[in-house]
Write a protein that holds these residues in place. Structure first.
Motif, PDB file in Angstrom:
ATOM      1  N   LEU A 104       0.907  -1.207  -0.111  1.00 41.52           N
ATOM      2  CA  LEU A 104      -0.060   0.001  -0.041  1.00 41.52           C
ATOM      3  C   LEU A 104       0.964   1.300   0.055  1.00 41.52           C
ATOM      4  O   LEU A 104       0.385   2.274  -0.351  1.00 41.52           O
ATOM      5  CB  LEU A 104      -0.753  -0.074   1.161  1.00 41.52           C
ATOM      6  CG  LEU A 104      -2.041  -1.132   1.169  1.00 41.52           C
ATOM      7  CD1 LEU A 104      -2.873  -1.108   2.611  1.00 41.52           C
ATOM      8  CD2 LEU A 104      -3.131  -0.637  -0.089  1.00 41.52           C
ATOM      9  N   ILE A 105       2.142   1.279   0.691  1.00 41.92           N
ATOM     10  CA  ILE A 105       2.715   2.282   0.618  1.00 41.92           C
ATOM     11  C   ILE A 105       4.206   2.231  -0.493  1.00 41.92           C
ATOM     12  O   ILE A 105       5.073   2.962  -0.163  1.00 41.92           O
ATOM     13  CB  ILE A 105       3.458   2.565   2.070  1.00 41.92           C
ATOM     14  CG1 ILE A 105       4.072   1.432   2.724  1.00 41.92           C
ATOM     15  CG2 ILE A 105       2.331   2.932   2.890  1.00 41.92           C
ATOM     16  CD1 ILE A 105       4.907   1.548   4.000  1.00 41.92           C
ATOM     17  N   GLY A 106       4.005   1.490  -1.291  1.00 39.67           N
ATOM     18  CA  GLY A 106       4.867   1.337  -2.404  1.00 39.67           C
ATOM     19  C   GLY A 106       6.163   0.583  -2.192  1.00 39.67           C
ATOM     20  O   GLY A 106       7.167   0.611  -3.177  1.00 39.67           O
ATOM     21  N   ILE A 107       6.043  -0.493  -1.288  1.00 37.16           N
ATOM     22  CA  ILE A 107       7.331  -1.274  -1.163  1.00 37.16           C
ATOM     23  C   ILE A 107       6.743  -2.951  -1.557  1.00 37.16           C
ATOM     24  O   ILE A 107       5.735  -3.333  -0.845  1.00 37.16           O
ATOM     25  CB  ILE A 107       7.782  -1.430   0.291  1.00 37.16           C
ATOM     26  CG1 ILE A 107       8.195   0.036   0.725  1.00 37.16           C
ATOM     27  CG2 ILE A 107       8.736  -2.558   0.604  1.00 37.16           C
ATOM     28  CD1 ILE A 107       8.426   0.305   2.169  1.00 37.16           C
ATOM     29  N   TYR A 108       7.743  -3.310  -2.515  1.00 38.02           N
ATOM     30  CA  TYR A 108       7.342  -4.717  -3.153  1.00 38.02           C
ATOM     31  C   TYR A 108       8.302  -5.727  -2.891  1.00 38.02           C
ATOM     32  O   TYR A 108       8.132  -7.003  -3.119  1.00 38.02           O
ATOM     33  CB  TYR A 108       6.846  -4.415  -4.529  1.00 38.02           C
ATOM     34  CG  TYR A 108       5.687  -3.591  -4.924  1.00 38.02           C
ATOM     35  CD1 TYR A 108       4.454  -4.062  -5.009  1.00 38.02           C
ATOM     36  CD2 TYR A 108       6.070  -2.271  -5.244  1.00 38.02           C
ATOM     37  CE1 TYR A 108       3.522  -3.114  -5.096  1.00 38.02           C
ATOM     38  CE2 TYR A 108       5.013  -1.424  -5.412  1.00 38.02           C
ATOM     39  CZ  TYR A 108       3.638  -2.020  -5.242  1.00 38.02           C
ATOM     40  OH  TYR A 108       2.529  -0.847  -5.421  1.00 38.02           O
ATOM     41  N   ASN A 109       9.549  -5.193  -2.499  1.00 36.01           N
ATOM     42  CA  ASN A 109      10.699  -6.017  -2.367  1.00 36.01           C
ATOM     43  C   ASN A 109      10.814  -6.409  -0.940  1.00 36.01           C
ATOM     44  O   ASN A 109      11.457  -5.515  -0.444  1.00 36.01           O
ATOM     45  CB  ASN A 109      11.791  -5.705  -3.061  1.00 36.01           C
ATOM     46  CG  ASN A 109      12.946  -6.815  -3.298  1.00 36.01           C
ATOM     47  OD1 ASN A 109      13.479  -7.189  -2.163  1.00 36.01           O
ATOM     48  ND2 ASN A 109      13.616  -6.977  -4.245  1.00 36.01           N
ATOM     49  N   SER A 110      10.604  -7.376  -0.367  1.00 34.87           N
ATOM     50  CA  SER A 110      10.894  -7.815   1.028  1.00 34.87           C
ATOM     51  C   SER A 110      12.384  -7.827   1.748  1.00 34.87           C
ATOM     52  O   SER A 110      12.615  -7.643   2.671  1.00 34.87           O
ATOM     53  CB  SER A 110      10.128  -8.813   1.628  1.00 34.87           C
ATOM     54  OG  SER A 110       8.522  -8.831   1.284  1.00 34.87           O
ATOM     55  N   GLU A 111      12.948  -8.260   0.658  1.00 39.80           N
ATOM     56  CA  GLU A 111      14.501  -8.529   1.091  1.00 39.80           C
ATOM     57  C   GLU A 111      15.177  -7.088   1.105  1.00 39.80           C
ATOM     58  O   GLU A 111      15.740  -6.865   2.203  1.00 39.80           O
ATOM     59  CB  GLU A 111      15.127  -9.351  -0.069  1.00 39.80           C
ATOM     60  CG  GLU A 111      16.519  -9.724   0.486  1.00 39.80           C
ATOM     61  CD  GLU A 111      17.157 -10.690  -0.518  1.00 39.80           C
ATOM     62  OE1 GLU A 111      18.409 -10.612  -0.867  1.00 39.80           O
ATOM     63  OE2 GLU A 111      16.545 -11.508  -1.032  1.00 39.80           O
ATOM     64  N   ASN A 112      14.863  -6.212   0.271  1.00 43.23           N
ATOM     65  CA  ASN A 112      15.636  -4.997   0.297  1.00 43.23           C
ATOM     66  C   ASN A 112      14.904  -4.048   1.449  1.00 43.23           C
ATOM     67  O   ASN A 112      15.661  -3.289   2.292  1.00 43.23           O
ATOM     68  CB  ASN A 112      15.079  -4.222  -1.138  1.00 43.23           C
ATOM     69  CG  ASN A 112      15.701  -4.665  -2.265  1.00 43.23           C
ATOM     70  OD1 ASN A 112      16.648  -5.474  -2.066  1.00 43.23           O
ATOM     71  ND2 ASN A 112      15.171  -4.401  -3.530  1.00 43.23           N
ATOM     72  N   PHE A 113      13.686  -4.349   1.625  1.00 39.93           N
ATOM     73  CA  PHE A 113      12.846  -3.742   2.747  1.00 39.93           C
ATOM     74  C   PHE A 113      13.705  -4.039   4.139  1.00 39.93           C
ATOM     75  O   PHE A 113      14.073  -3.224   5.006  1.00 39.93           O
ATOM     76  CB  PHE A 113      11.690  -4.100   3.065  1.00 39.93           C
ATOM     77  CG  PHE A 113      10.893  -3.641   4.246  1.00 39.93           C
ATOM     78  CD1 PHE A 113      10.532  -2.055   4.288  1.00 39.93           C
ATOM     79  CD2 PHE A 113      10.725  -4.540   5.400  1.00 39.93           C
ATOM     80  CE1 PHE A 113       9.710  -1.625   5.597  1.00 39.93           C
ATOM     81  CE2 PHE A 113       9.829  -3.955   6.330  1.00 39.93           C
ATOM     82  CZ  PHE A 113       9.715  -2.442   6.527  1.00 39.93           C
ATOM     83  N   LEU A 114      14.125  -5.364   4.409  1.00 36.29           N
ATOM     84  CA  LEU A 114      14.664  -5.821   5.612  1.00 36.29           C
ATOM     85  C   LEU A 114      16.165  -5.141   5.547  1.00 36.29           C
ATOM     86  O   LEU A 114      16.506  -4.952   6.892  1.00 36.29           O
ATOM     87  CB  LEU A 114      14.848  -7.361   5.859  1.00 36.29           C
ATOM     88  CG  LEU A 114      13.617  -8.022   6.261  1.00 36.29           C
ATOM     89  CD1 LEU A 114      13.754  -9.358   6.009  1.00 36.29           C
ATOM     90  CD2 LEU A 114      13.125  -7.597   7.568  1.00 36.29           C
ATOM     91  N   ASP A 115      16.829  -4.969   4.498  1.00 39.75           N
ATOM     92  CA  ASP A 115      18.242  -4.583   4.517  1.00 39.75           C
ATOM     93  C   ASP A 115      18.530  -3.158   4.717  1.00 39.75           C
ATOM     94  O   ASP A 115      19.469  -2.727   4.407  1.00 39.75           O
ATOM     95  CB  ASP A 115      19.049  -5.330   3.046  1.00 39.75           C
ATOM     96  CG  ASP A 115      18.969  -6.583   3.154  1.00 39.75           C
ATOM     97  OD1 ASP A 115      19.148  -7.239   4.692  1.00 39.75           O
ATOM     98  OD2 ASP A 115      19.324  -7.286   2.256  1.00 39.75           O
ATOM     99  N   SER A 116      17.248  -2.418   4.568  1.00 39.40           N
ATOM    100  CA  SER A 116      17.478  -0.946   4.308  1.00 39.40           C
ATOM    101  C   SER A 116      16.713  -0.208   5.859  1.00 39.40           C
ATOM    102  O   SER A 116      15.595  -0.092   5.918  1.00 39.40           O
ATOM    103  CB  SER A 116      16.713  -0.412   3.263  1.00 39.40           C
ATOM    104  OG  SER A 116      16.694   0.920   3.278  1.00 39.40           O
ATOM    105  N   PRO A 117      17.492   0.077   6.860  1.00 38.16           N
ATOM    106  CA  PRO A 117      16.953   0.722   7.741  1.00 38.16           C
ATOM    107  C   PRO A 117      16.267   2.208   7.538  1.00 38.16           C
ATOM    108  O   PRO A 117      15.241   2.645   8.133  1.00 38.16           O
ATOM    109  CB  PRO A 117      18.166   1.069   8.791  1.00 38.16           C
ATOM    110  CG  PRO A 117      19.038   0.082   8.484  1.00 38.16           C
ATOM    111  CD  PRO A 117      18.862  -0.149   6.979  1.00 38.16           C
ATOM    112  N   GLU A 118      16.681   2.630   6.385  1.00 40.74           N
ATOM    113  CA  GLU A 118      16.257   3.953   5.961  1.00 40.74           C
ATOM    114  C   GLU A 118      15.132   3.815   5.456  1.00 40.74           C
ATOM    115  O   GLU A 118      14.020   4.542   5.693  1.00 40.74           O
ATOM    116  CB  GLU A 118      17.082   4.617   4.720  1.00 40.74           C
ATOM    117  CG  GLU A 118      18.675   4.968   5.475  1.00 40.74           C
ATOM    118  CD  GLU A 118      19.590   3.953   4.975  1.00 40.74           C
ATOM    119  OE1 GLU A 118      20.467   4.480   4.963  1.00 40.74           O
ATOM    120  OE2 GLU A 118      19.148   2.877   5.115  1.00 40.74           O
ATOM    121  N   LEU A 119      14.742   2.860   4.770  1.00 40.62           N
ATOM    122  CA  LEU A 119      13.311   2.312   4.125  1.00 40.62           C
ATOM    123  C   LEU A 119      12.315   2.005   4.984  1.00 40.62           C
ATOM    124  O   LEU A 119      11.137   2.426   4.864  1.00 40.62           O
ATOM    125  CB  LEU A 119      13.653   1.239   2.974  1.00 40.62           C
ATOM    126  CG  LEU A 119      12.362   0.693   1.972  1.00 40.62           C
ATOM    127  CD1 LEU A 119      11.645   2.125   1.304  1.00 40.62           C
ATOM    128  CD2 LEU A 119      12.589  -0.089   1.295  1.00 40.62           C
TER     129      LEU A 119
END
Length: 219
Positions: free
Chosen positions: A106-121
């Motif tokens: 819903l907020i534009g994040i589709y890659n879970s792996e990138n999400f976990l690896d990015s504190p900024e995200l």
């Protein structure tokens, strides 16, 4: 949500509390701005890669963040995951704030792996989700703030925390039924519990935006 608190090292603590905490647009060298009032929020942050190792020391005690926006989001993070950016619970909720994949989309994040690896995200995601929820619940905030439901004084921060737990739709039903329509997550945590635990913080920093998306600048 009740989560197991993971042990984590000094650097994630400092990174989380210093570089990804903010109550104004310039705090901790972290900028938050909208390219358009109804478009996306972008974030930039300094890194620690050039920081000498001997400069990083264990603090005697974690700082008291009070009732600021920083205090609010860090309190929610501690309840959700113990502040662990890499946390994944048994139901698949991820990161410092324990997001589900549906909410991330819903907020534009589709890659879970990138999400976990990015504190900024992850920090951008928390703000974007709170911004979207505030837009959805803005009338209910105005109507119910200061009133008491099931013995709990309703505040904006309590509503936003409950929306993080249960989703804005469940919070609407809870408020408009005056607490008769209840919700508890898989761990038995209720909307009323989040309303009470996270009530009274200053979340005026969060601007309502129906189209809020989490984007990290230069990612």
């Amino acid at each position: 949500m009740r989560k197991k608190v993971a042990k984590f090292s000094i650097l994630p603590i400092l990174a989380g509390s210093v570089f990804f905490s903010f109550s104004t647009k310039d705090a901790a060298n972290l900028e938050v701005y909208a390219t358009h009032p109804n478009e996306t929020f972008e974030y930039t942050a300094q890194t620690m890669e050039n920081t000498p190792v001997d400069v990083v020391k264990t603090p005697k005690a974690l700082p008291k963040l009070g009732k600021s926006y920083i205090g609010f989001k860090e309190a929610v993070a501690f309840k959700e995951s113990g502040g662990d950016y890499q946390s994944i619970n048994e139901y698949g909720y991820m990161g410092k704030y324990q997001f589900g994949k549906g909410t991330l989309k819903l907020i534009g994040i589709y890659n879970s792996e990138n999400f976990l690896d990015s504190p900024e995200l992850q920090e951008a995601a928390f703000y974007a989700n709170a911004s979207r929820n505030k837009w959805i619940l803005i009338r209910d905030i105005k109507r119910f703030e200061g009133k008491k439901i099931n013995g709990v004084v309703i505040t904006e921060s309590g509503i936003l925390a409950a929306a993080h737990l249960a989703g804005p739709g469940s919070v609407k039903k809870y408020l408009r039924s005056w607490g008769a329509t209840a919700f508890s997550d898989a761990f038995g945590t209720s909307i009323a519990h989040y309303m009470k635990r996270f009530g009274g913080y200053d979340t005026s920093f969060v601007q309502p935006n129906r189209r809020a998306k989490a984007i990290v600048a230069n990612a």
